[in-house]
Design an enzyme around this catalytic site. Structure first.
Site, short mmCIF file in Angstrom:
data_model
loop_
_atom_site.label_atom_id
_atom_site.label_comp_id
_atom_site.label_asym_id
_atom_site.label_seq_id
_atom_site.Cartn_x
_atom_site.Cartn_y
_atom_site.Cartn_z
N GLY A 177 -1.27 -9.17 44.77
CA GLY A 177 -1.49 -9.42 43.35
C GLY A 177 -2.98 -9.58 43.07
O GLY A 177 -3.83 -9.18 43.86
N LYS B 279 -0.84 15.59 48.26
CA LYS B 279 -1.12 14.52 47.30
C LYS B 279 -2.61 14.46 46.99
O LYS B 279 -3.01 14.16 45.90
CB LYS B 279 -0.65 13.17 47.85
CG LYS B 279 -0.82 12.01 46.88
CD LYS B 279 -0.08 12.25 45.58
CE LYS B 279 -0.44 11.25 44.51
NZ LYS B 279 0.03 11.68 43.17
#
Ligand code: AGP
Length: 615
Positions: A102, A610
């Site tokens: 986070g 990607k």
């Protein structure tokens, strides 16, 4: 987004943690680490690189014993990927170790206060600040670890999923959650904690998923006590019996990473502006932009260089920058720009957009722009990527790893960053009234809810996909802000379903492409409420007159286009300048479902990578 794993029980913790980290690598993979209580003290190994690099480091540096441990695989947000910034982090005393997924937004002020109290820091991370805040509270208030965590988390702003333990109390782990996922696996005399259930599903399918602002004190002999962080009140947790397999869990229960990432967009757009957009206070704060404000404000022009979807995001930015900040913008394919001899001066600002931060063409274009004296500003998703290090400064999109080859959340978070830059420049340059500035800030803050509302049309879109999945060609039309969205929608369809599709400015139809229209040609038209609405309606009538099949993206409640189109995909009313963030959603879902119905490899389409790190 990072991956966290913890274990306390009767088995060796290390193999469980290591295997768990391997399963969580899809969540972040720029560095990894493990901390184990070996019966007398804490052993820790951590390194930049993948979990395999951690395994090698553990074998070389520590003896991985013990039945209590925590591990982490990182997706850097604060501090570039290196050994020191890898998790876990010790507190100053060495008693506590923590892992964190986070962002602690107010870590700077807390760090200053702790330094004043004599704390020192080895890393640049917000996580090391948090573990020392917990230590300071534990010492000062003379409370147990759980209470110290609860008090500390009432003093931080941000998002977290944390696991922390104290070497002096090796029979417990404390975990807490706000904004990032955290699951607790309940075994026989053993407990697991992780970002999702993949690290422990083979040991137990009984799990508690903490809710936001909940924490848990997990004690070997006493089990799991769940509490509310706000007031320390006890919570009676719901223990789920999981029925998902590992692959389904990695994809969050979705069939493909691409669909998971489409659905992540409301959350990751919030992550993109978290700590940067303070609408009520009328503040946008992006360190990289502030440090280069004079260059931006006095720029002759902004040149945007990118490839593929990132180039489409640049096209959207051109409309926004020119309308709001009144700075001339040119958008260039990096692959073309790098081989021209472009006229660039030190009065130009170049913005390089890249999800991976490794695209060779974009990197080469950056080097050329730097040689010619321009300030080069990066908008990247991968912290510490080559492009993020090669540019003079920049802003990360904080979208978390994008695993699906087809970019979805990268596109919307890039536009979010670019919109914040344009808004801030408009405010500094005075090219926008304060009231309009405040209005656009509030509008941007509303976007995650509008994206979430647009996602609700998935079932309807699936029906449309079924009807048109066998078409050989598609046309995508849009005007103004939604012309780049038409290009992006066509690219999405091409790259995952292998159906040929072209995006065009709707007004261009009469200059040639309208010759393509017949009843075999589905035409996707972005016809949301905008300054161009009436003109788009007449474009639709031109197509209808030639028997083209019309699939229109409309604003909820539209009655006019609904009468004309064969099918409509509704999105909520959105301010025109921000509408690309919402109109792109049905186009992502349409291409996804067509590709699935054609049984294509949605996450790894043929011929594609990607990150295009070759020319
Ligand atoms: C888009 O869906 C593709 N994956 C591709 O066009 C991509 O946007 C392009 O290769 C640029 O990649 P980057 O953003 O990582 O530089």
């Amino acid at each position: 987004m990072c991956g966290i794993v913890g274990y306390i029980g009767h088995r060796d913790a290390y193999p469980i943690i290591l295997n768990g980290l391997k399963r969580l690598e899809y969540r972040g993979y720029d560095s990894a680490g493990v901390a184990l209580y070996d019966g007398t003290g804490i052993q820790m190994a951590k390194t930049k690189g993948k979990v395999a690099d951690l395994e090698a480091k553990v074998n070389a540096e520590i003896t991985p014993n013990g039945s209590l441990g925590i591990g982490h695989t990182r997706w850097a947000t604060h501090g570039v990927p290196n050994d020191i910034n890898s998790h876990p982090h010790y507190s100053n005393s060495g008693d506590l170790v923590i892992i964190h997924n986070g962002i602690i937004e107010n870590y700077g002020s807390i760090k200053k206060e702790l330094i004043n109290r004599g704390y020192t820091f080895k890393s640049d991370t917000d996580t090391e600040v948090l573990v020392n805040l917990i230590e300071e509270i534990k010492k000062k208030e003379k409370v147990k670890l759980g209470k110290a965590v609860q008090i500390a988390l009432n003093n931080v702003v941000g998002a977290y999923a944390i696991a922390v333990f104290d070497r002096n109390k090796p029979d417990e782990i404390v975990v807490a959650k706000l904004g990032s996922p955290l699951a607790i696996g309940i075994g026989e005399n053993e407990f697991f904690v992780a970002s999702d259930a993949t690290p422990f599903i083979e040991f137990t399918n009984n799990a508690i998923y903490l809710e936001d602002e909940e924490m848990a004190i997990i004690r070997l002999k006493k089990g799991v006590k769940v509490r509310k962080i706000k007031d320390d009140s006890l919570v009676d947790p719901y223990i789920q019996e999981l029925k998902l397999n590992i692959e389904q869990i990695e994809k969050g229960g979705y069939d493909h990473f691409m669909l998971k990432e489409i659905y992540e967009q409301p959350e990751v757009i919030k992550d993109t502006y978290r700590g940067r957009l303070l609408a009520k206070q009328g503040i946008i704060k992006m360190a990289g932009l502030e440090e280069n404000m004079s260059k931006f404000v006095n720029a002759n022009r902004i040149i945007i260089i990118a490839c593929g979807t990132s180039w489409h995001a640049g096209l959207v930015a051109e409309y926004i920058f020119e309308e709001w900040a009144r700075i001339p913008v040119e958008v260039e394919y990096a692959s073309e720009f790098r081989y021209r001899n472009p006229i660039i001066t030190d009065k130009d600002v170049v913005i390089a957009i890249s999800q991976s931060g490794e695209t060779a063409d974009t990197l080469a274009a950056i080097k050329l722009a730097k040689q010619k004296g321009a300030l080069v500003y990066g908008v990247c998703n991968v912290v510490g990527s080559t492009i993020s290090r090669e540019t003079h400064s920049g802003s990360y999109t904080h979208a978390g790893p994008e695993i699906g080859v087809a970019s979805t959340k990268a596109f919307t978070t890039q536009i979010t960053v670019l919109t914040m830059i344009a808004l801030r420049l408009a405010d500094v340059k005075g090219t926008m009234s304060k009231s309009d500035y405040m209005m656009h800030l509030r509008e941007l803050e509303m976007i995650p809810d509008l994206v979430a509302a647009a996602l609700k049309s998935e079932d309807k879109i699936k029906e449309i996909a079924k009807i048109f999945k066998d078409a050989s060609n598609f046309l995508y039309l849009g005007r103004g802000y939604n012309f780049p969205v038409a290009l992006e929608g066509a690219l999405k369809l091409k790259e995952i379903s292998y159906i040929h599709a072209e995006g065009y400015p709707a007004a261009e139809m009469k200059h040639g492409p309208i010759a393509l229209i017949d009843e075999q040609m589905p035409v996707v038209v972005i016809a949301v409420n905008s300054n161009h609405y009436e003109k788009v309606v007449s474009n639709i009538e031109e197509i209808k007159a030639r028997k083209g099949k019309i699939i229109a993206v409309v604003t909820e409640g539209d009655t006019v286009v609904k009468e004309l189109a064969d099918y409509v995909m509704e999105v909520p009313a959105t301010p025109e300048s921000l509408s690309p963030l919402v109109t792109t959603i049905p186009l992502q879902l349409l291409s996804y479902h067509i590709a699935v119905m054609l049984d294509k490899n949605v996450d790894q389409p043929r011929n594609l990578a990607k990150s295009v790190t070759v020319e």
